[in-house]
Design a protein around this motif. Sequence first.
Motif, PDB file in Angstrom:
ATOM      1  N   GLY A   4     -24.567  14.112 -13.628  1.00 30.97           N
ATOM      2  CA  GLY A   4     -26.425  14.505 -14.079  1.00 30.97           C
ATOM      3  C   GLY A   4     -27.465  15.777 -13.260  1.00 30.97           C
ATOM      4  O   GLY A   4     -28.471  16.216 -13.045  1.00 30.97           O
TER       5      GLY A   4
ATOM      6  N   SER B 246     -28.654  15.878  -8.878  1.00 34.22           N
ATOM      7  CA  SER B 246     -28.080  16.680  -8.345  1.00 34.22           C
ATOM      8  C   SER B 246     -29.149  16.202  -6.783  1.00 34.22           C
ATOM      9  O   SER B 246     -29.905  15.357  -6.913  1.00 34.22           O
TER      10      SER B 246
ATOM     11  N   SER C 294     -29.989  16.388  -3.008  1.00 31.96           N
ATOM     12  CA  SER C 294     -30.693  17.513  -1.738  1.00 31.96           C
ATOM     13  C   SER C 294     -30.596  15.912  -0.688  1.00 31.96           C
ATOM     14  O   SER C 294     -30.822  15.255  -0.558  1.00 31.96           O
TER      15      SER C 294
ATOM     16  N   GLY D 131     -29.707  20.834   2.845  1.00 33.62           N
ATOM     17  CA  GLY D 131     -29.161  21.447   1.630  1.00 33.62           C
ATOM     18  C   GLY D 131     -28.448  20.453   0.197  1.00 33.62           C
ATOM     19  O   GLY D 131     -29.009  19.249   0.499  1.00 33.62           O
ATOM     20  N   PHE D 132     -28.116  20.894  -0.766  1.00 32.91           N
ATOM     21  CA  PHE D 132     -27.297  19.932  -1.714  1.00 32.91           C
ATOM     22  C   PHE D 132     -26.078  19.268  -1.005  1.00 32.91           C
ATOM     23  O   PHE D 132     -24.759  20.603  -0.485  1.00 32.91           O
ATOM     24  N   VAL D 133     -25.985  18.230  -1.564  1.00 32.88           N
ATOM     25  CA  VAL D 133     -24.798  17.864  -1.137  1.00 32.88           C
ATOM     26  C   VAL D 133     -24.180  16.928  -2.458  1.00 32.88           C
ATOM     27  O   VAL D 133     -24.253  16.560  -3.972  1.00 32.88           O
ATOM     28  N   ASP D 134     -22.795  18.143  -2.868  1.00 33.63           N
ATOM     29  CA  ASP D 134     -22.455  16.975  -3.948  1.00 33.63           C
ATOM     30  C   ASP D 134     -21.241  16.378  -3.638  1.00 33.63           C
ATOM     31  O   ASP D 134     -20.063  15.610  -2.852  1.00 33.63           O
TER      32      ASP D 134
ATOM     33  N   ARG E 222     -19.602  14.257  -5.311  1.00 33.09           N
ATOM     34  CA  ARG E 222     -18.181  13.795  -5.962  1.00 33.09           C
ATOM     35  C   ARG E 222     -17.341  13.851  -4.649  1.00 33.09           C
ATOM     36  O   ARG E 222     -15.963  13.898  -5.183  1.00 33.09           O
ATOM     37  N   TYR E 223     -17.429  14.709  -3.398  1.00 30.50           N
ATOM     38  CA  TYR E 223     -16.629  15.410  -2.935  1.00 30.50           C
ATOM     39  C   TYR E 223     -16.543  14.292  -0.893  1.00 30.50           C
ATOM     40  O   TYR E 223     -16.903  14.550   0.096  1.00 30.50           O
ATOM     41  N   TRP E 224     -18.298  14.426  -1.028  1.00 28.49           N
ATOM     42  CA  TRP E 224     -19.360  14.491   0.232  1.00 28.49           C
ATOM     43  C   TRP E 224     -19.965  13.286   0.249  1.00 28.49           C
ATOM     44  O   TRP E 224     -20.265  13.281  -0.746  1.00 28.49           O
TER      45      TRP E 224
ATOM     46  N   GLY F 219     -22.035  15.699   3.491  1.00 24.72           N
ATOM     47  CA  GLY F 219     -22.611  16.798   3.388  1.00 24.72           C
ATOM     48  C   GLY F 219     -23.886  17.222   3.814  1.00 24.72           C
ATOM     49  O   GLY F 219     -23.447  18.126   4.617  1.00 24.72           O
ATOM     50  N   LEU F 220     -24.984  16.365   4.417  1.00 22.51           N
ATOM     51  CA  LEU F 220     -25.999  16.973   5.464  1.00 22.51           C
ATOM     52  C   LEU F 220     -25.284  17.720   6.417  1.00 22.51           C
ATOM     53  O   LEU F 220     -25.789  18.379   6.945  1.00 22.51           O
TER      54      LEU F 220
ATOM     55  N   ARG G 199     -22.577  18.699   7.747  1.00 21.52           N
ATOM     56  CA  ARG G 199     -21.530  20.302   6.823  1.00 21.52           C
ATOM     57  C   ARG G 199     -22.884  21.414   6.909  1.00 21.52           C
ATOM     58  O   ARG G 199     -22.572  22.269   7.842  1.00 21.52           O
ATOM     59  N   VAL G 200     -24.000  21.036   6.353  1.00 17.56           N
ATOM     60  CA  VAL G 200     -24.985  21.793   6.142  1.00 17.56           C
ATOM     61  C   VAL G 200     -25.895  22.323   6.668  1.00 17.56           C
ATOM     62  O   VAL G 200     -26.297  23.733   7.859  1.00 17.56           O
TER      63      VAL G 200
END
Lengths: 320, 320
Positions: free
Chosen positions: B48, B50, B52, B90-93, B95-97, B102-103, B105-106
């Motif tokens: 639940g 998120s 960032s 930004g936000f990082v999911d 579940r995948y990264w 994720g960072l 990538r943004v």
Amino acid sequence: MAAMGAMAAMGTLPAGVGALPPLPTLGVPGVPELKPLTRYEAMRLGPGWSHSCHAMLYAPNPGMLFGRIPLRYAVLMQMRFDGLLGFPGGFVDRRYWSLEDGLNRVLGLGLGCVRLTEADYLCSHLTEGPHRVVAHFYARQLTLEELHTIEISAVHSRDHGLEVMGMVRVPLYTQKDRMGGLPNFLGNSFVGTAKFQLLFALKILNMVPEEKLAEAVAATQKPKKPAIDQASGVTGNLPAAKPANELAVPAKTGNELADRAENQAAAQAAVEAAEQPVAGLESGAIVEQLAAVPAAEAVEQPAGLGADAVAEQPVAEPME
Amino acid sequence: MAAMGAMAAMGTLPAGVGALPPLPTLGVPGVPELKPLTRYEAMRLGPGWSHSCHAMLYAPNPGMLFGRIPLRYAVLMQMRFDGLLGFPGGFVDRRYWSLEDGLNRVLGLGLGCVRLTEADYLCSHLTEGPHRVVAHFYARQLTLEELHTIEISAVHSRDHGLEVMGMVRVPLYTQKDRMGGLPNFLGNSFVGTAKFQLLFALKILNMVPEEKLAEAVAATQKPKKPAIDQASGVTGNLPAAKPANELAVPAKTGNELADRAENQAAAQAAVEAAEQPVAGLESGAIVEQLAAVPAAEAVEQPAGLGADAVAEQPVAEPME
């Protein structure tokens, strides 16, 4: 440019000759008027007066933010060494230089490749305060490519990182949350007459509808919204937002979703609050990420996404 | 980087093992603390939540503003599409990264040429509000050349003019008027936790002395100085300033003038208020222009000049 030429020409007429039209005023509630004067009047001010010249460089911008919000124009301002936003320009010594030559000399230090003329003259205003400063303002329309060239030139200029900490474009739109874009931007800190001149030019050049300007100014003057608490940046609570799963109820296409803003203001606000693509997610997967962080994205430096990505996947996860 | 490595390592230990040192806090009066948590704790948060991830890219900067004010570091932030200042990220999911993938990538969308690792991890904080967002923050020291390359890359990036309206450097100094520089900058509008993270990193990485940070924050919380009225930008009266001719009394060299700030605070403030060279003036001539517009330059988007230029010509014209 016709309006500007007219005003410049008007400024060259002797004051009191014939029935000159009144000088335009800003007329935005909540923003005190500065006293306008014609170029002719300004040129007749005595040696005790200082003359500042600044320029708004702008370009029509056909781009759409998130594929949906018209950008209207790209307008350049700069973050200055003193932490304030301002327009390129500076003081001009009238004993040695014309207003335009002096302005071009200052612009040349930071921007390199633009020369303004009297045809770009927009207005003159007396500034507030004990010192005798008259502020002249210019506006030059460029192509978006020319404007981008100036942005590139600026980051390579001698002043970059010294007097100028960076060029920024002014957001001219207002997002559905009524703060994102121009209202928030106007909540930043501006030097001297810069904010007045920005609003004045946006109105006179019809770059933003007058009622939108007034709304943007009014939004910055309301009791601060907690989520955009400008004093602390971190103290506020989040704005009211519908639960994430309400976003997903209408199974519409992205455009339909976006166009039905009246009924879906909350969903729209959450979508607009979004920003760059969520790291690590593509299309369908993005939706779940958005659903997991709906309006929170307006608060916590969002990674964003466009409206389309949201609506393609109408079934969202609940918040928990 | 040692501090960061230590904190990152600490975050990988199970909570409650041994006597872990307390997590560092901001401790700047007037800025509400966000709840810190270890990386380990953050990684154990449920679905639940998120995540960032944002990054402060910075470089030691040996430059001197006006040849006299140490710039300390170049620190990058960006003006966002929504009119707020923030850090890249930004936000990082989760579940995948990984957080870092994720960072990166943004960041890749806007900056292109920097990849962060776990060694750059600085801290995690729970954000305020009803939504469950944990904000991870990274800091990477670059060379000034590398940082400049990123600025150049940014203006060429896909996001430029859309999600990102421009990169700016953060002024880390405070001018003698006590508002110019970091205090004014902190008076701008920031998104979410960005202002907290900025202050936190500046403190933890010893980039700005803690008391200077506290002073800068306090300056923004005082009843607004009229000249830097952030609400309207144009309504204020000018700050109290000594008459122009007081500037000229001590016939000192520029450095001497600058070094005697205690006795010459007013002169110093006027000098620091100055900006780019006055259009159309060289050396001696510049002085008279400054004398004609002393502290007015702090208000009316100044054309500036360095301290040396002022002191070389001690006899100034009176204001009138």
